[in-house]
Design a protein around this motif. Structure first.
Motif, short mmCIF file in Angstrom:
data_model
loop_
_atom_site.label_atom_id
_atom_site.label_comp_id
_atom_site.label_asym_id
_atom_site.label_seq_id
_atom_site.Cartn_x
_atom_site.Cartn_y
_atom_site.Cartn_z
N LEU A 34 0.83 -1.21 0.00
CA LEU A 34 0.00 0.00 0.00
C LEU A 34 0.86 1.25 0.00
O LEU A 34 0.51 2.27 -0.62
N GLN A 35 2.00 1.18 0.69
CA GLN A 35 2.88 2.34 0.75
C GLN A 35 3.56 2.60 -0.59
O GLN A 35 3.73 3.76 -0.99
N SER A 36 3.96 1.55 -1.28
CA SER A 36 4.71 1.73 -2.52
C SER A 36 3.83 1.86 -3.75
O SER A 36 4.19 2.53 -4.72
N ARG A 37 2.63 1.25 -3.74
CA ARG A 37 1.78 1.25 -4.93
C ARG A 37 0.51 2.07 -4.79
O ARG A 37 -0.21 2.29 -5.77
N GLY A 38 0.20 2.48 -3.57
CA GLY A 38 -1.04 3.22 -3.39
C GLY A 38 -2.22 2.28 -3.22
O GLY A 38 -2.06 1.11 -2.87
N ARG A 39 -3.40 2.78 -3.48
CA ARG A 39 -4.64 2.03 -3.24
C ARG A 39 -4.64 0.71 -4.00
O ARG A 39 -4.30 0.64 -5.18
N GLN A 40 -5.04 -0.36 -3.29
CA GLN A 40 -5.13 -1.70 -3.87
C GLN A 40 -6.44 -2.34 -3.46
O GLN A 40 -6.92 -2.15 -2.34
N THR A 41 -7.04 -3.11 -4.37
CA THR A 41 -8.24 -3.86 -4.00
C THR A 41 -7.84 -5.12 -3.24
O THR A 41 -6.68 -5.55 -3.29
N ALA A 42 -8.81 -5.73 -2.58
CA ALA A 42 -8.53 -6.97 -1.86
C ALA A 42 -8.08 -8.06 -2.82
O ALA A 42 -7.18 -8.86 -2.50
N HIS A 43 -8.66 -8.08 -4.01
CA HIS A 43 -8.29 -9.11 -4.99
C HIS A 43 -6.89 -8.87 -5.53
O HIS A 43 -6.16 -9.84 -5.80
N GLN A 44 -6.47 -7.62 -5.71
CA GLN A 44 -5.11 -7.33 -6.15
C GLN A 44 -4.10 -7.79 -5.10
O GLN A 44 -3.08 -8.41 -5.42
N LEU A 45 -4.38 -7.49 -3.84
CA LEU A 45 -3.48 -7.90 -2.76
C LEU A 45 -3.45 -9.42 -2.63
O LEU A 45 -2.39 -10.02 -2.42
N ALA A 46 -4.61 -10.05 -2.78
CA ALA A 46 -4.68 -11.50 -2.67
C ALA A 46 -3.86 -12.17 -3.77
O ALA A 46 -3.15 -13.15 -3.51
N ALA A 47 -3.97 -11.65 -4.99
CA ALA A 47 -3.20 -12.22 -6.10
C ALA A 47 -1.70 -12.03 -5.88
O ALA A 47 -0.90 -12.94 -6.16
N GLU A 48 -1.30 -10.87 -5.39
CA GLU A 48 0.12 -10.59 -5.16
C GLU A 48 0.70 -11.49 -4.08
O GLU A 48 1.84 -11.96 -4.19
N LEU A 49 -0.07 -11.72 -3.01
CA LEU A 49 0.43 -12.48 -1.86
C LEU A 49 0.02 -13.95 -1.89
O LEU A 49 0.34 -14.70 -0.97
N GLU A 50 -0.72 -14.34 -2.95
CA GLU A 50 -1.11 -15.73 -3.15
C GLU A 50 -1.94 -16.27 -1.98
O GLU A 50 -1.67 -17.35 -1.44
N VAL A 51 -2.92 -15.48 -1.57
CA VAL A 51 -3.88 -15.91 -0.55
C VAL A 51 -5.28 -15.58 -1.06
O VAL A 51 -5.44 -15.05 -2.15
N SER A 52 -6.29 -15.88 -0.28
CA SER A 52 -7.67 -15.58 -0.70
C SER A 52 -8.03 -14.15 -0.31
O SER A 52 -7.41 -13.54 0.58
N ALA A 53 -9.07 -13.62 -0.97
CA ALA A 53 -9.55 -12.28 -0.62
C ALA A 53 -10.07 -12.27 0.81
O ALA A 53 -9.92 -11.28 1.53
N ARG A 54 -10.66 -13.38 1.25
CA ARG A 54 -11.17 -13.47 2.62
C ARG A 54 -10.02 -13.29 3.62
O ARG A 54 -10.17 -12.63 4.65
N THR A 55 -8.84 -13.87 3.30
CA THR A 55 -7.67 -13.70 4.17
C THR A 55 -7.26 -12.23 4.24
O THR A 55 -6.90 -11.72 5.31
N ILE A 56 -7.32 -11.54 3.12
CA ILE A 56 -6.98 -10.11 3.09
C ILE A 56 -7.93 -9.31 3.97
O ILE A 56 -7.51 -8.41 4.71
N TYR A 57 -9.21 -9.64 3.91
CA TYR A 57 -10.18 -8.93 4.76
C TYR A 57 -9.81 -9.10 6.24
O TYR A 57 -9.84 -8.13 7.02
N ARG A 58 -9.47 -10.33 6.63
CA ARG A 58 -9.09 -10.57 8.03
C ARG A 58 -7.80 -9.82 8.37
O ARG A 58 -7.66 -9.26 9.47
N ASP A 59 -6.84 -9.81 7.43
CA ASP A 59 -5.58 -9.11 7.68
C ASP A 59 -5.81 -7.61 7.85
O ASP A 59 -5.14 -6.96 8.67
#
Length: 335
Positions: free
Chosen positions: A21-46
């Protein structure tokens, strides 16, 4: 113990989210999930965990972001990331050496630490320049032992290997000094029983990393040693010379078919009245030179040595005999 590893993995992922988020700016949950190879649900919890921990993240319909002005200072590199940083622009090589994840983490931390303007410039460089090391007609070496070799080189651990080449198979006890990637092929520089040697990594059939550590030799420079090795290798390749005539078409083809030494020799040759060039060129062996000269077809005439000229004449005669007739669909020769 497993629970500790899982907590460590989650802590790494939470830091990665903040850095993304600091280096790329706004990201969707699905973008973060794809980058970190986890589910969107995991991103919501994180994201909930980050908010609970006091990290100023916020989300809306367009994605997640950090409150303007917030920057984390948690950008220190681990030992593995620092090692991988050297290979940051060679992702294939980093993967071969088992450092792909470390390189990705190091790049993310660097991006987060850079000022906005410099970070944008770096991203633009990656978009517009790419280094592809293997040649056109060969892929990189593949070896199941490469990552273990890299680790042994780094930790100065002695190796026991079974090495196989055209002379046969042999057992070696090695002190691995370094790995070199040359034209898509990996080579190990190591001290063996008979001194410093170079081994093709793909020809190592068995490898055992021993508990014994070795002492790094004072004054050893891998780059300087490799340059000396290449110079010596090239010098040993040239075992003789051939006198030959080259057509203008052959002169044009030489840079694509033969080495620079042959190109230079022909450039310094003697022009003939018919437009051809008479030159003495370096050769390795008669058999190797025969294959090289045959690639030029009728655009070259070898005059000496007589043995080489005879070899080429015999091969051309056999080729003429082979192609003098035609073959039917069953492969039977018809004259």
């Amino acid at each position: 113990m497993l629970g500790g590893r899982l907590r460590h993995m989650r802590a790494d992922r939470l830091l990665s989210i903040v850095l993304l988020l600091q280096s790329r700016g706004r990201q969707t949950a699905h973008q973060l999930a794809a980058e970190l190879e986890v589910s969107a649900r995991t991103i919501y919890r994180d994201m909930q965990a980050l908010g609970t921990a006091g990290i100023p993240v916020y989300g809306d319909a367009t994605g997640y972001g950090l409150i303007d002005g917030y920057r984390t200072q948690l950008t220190g590199l681990t030992a593995a990331e620092a090692r991988g940083l050297v290979l940051a622009e060679l992702p294939g090589v980093a993967a071969d050496l088992g450092l792909a994840e470390a390189v990705a983490a190091a790049q993310l931390k660097l991006a987060a630490a850079l000022p906005d303007a410099l970070r944008e410039r770096t991203a633009r460089m990656r978009q517009r320049f790419h280094l592809d090391t293997p040649g056109w007609y060969a892929d990189r070496d593949s070896s199941e032992h490469l990552a273990a070799l890299a680790d042994a080189v780094w930790r100065q651990r002695t190796l026991a290997v079974r090495y196989e080449n055209w002379t046969g198979s042999a057992e070696h006890r090695l002190e691995p000094y370094g790995l070199v990637l040359k034209a898509g092929k990996w080579y190990l520089v190591a001290r063996a029983a008979r001194g410093l040697r170079t081994f093709r990594v793909s020809q190592i059939r068995e490898l055992t990393v021993l508990a014994e550590e070795f002492t790094w030799p004072d004054g050893f420079d891998l780059v300087a040693h490799w340059h000396e090795h290449i110079a010596d290798f090239r010098a040993r390749l040239v075992r003789g010379e051939a006198l030959a005539r080259f057509s203008p078409a052959a002169v044009e083809l030489l840079p694509h078919l033969m080495g620079q030494a042959v190109v230079d020799a022909v450039a310094a040759g003697e022009p003939q009245p018919d437009g051809w060039i008479l030159a003495r060129v370096p050769i390795e062996t008669d058999s190797h030179a025969e294959m090289q000269f045959l690639r030029l077809g009728v655009q070259v005439e070898v005059l000496a040595p007589a043995e080489l000229r005879g070899r080429i004449a015999a091969t051309v005669t056999e080729l003429a005999r082979t192609y003098a007739g035609t073959r039917d669909a069953a492969g039977r020769l018809r004259r």
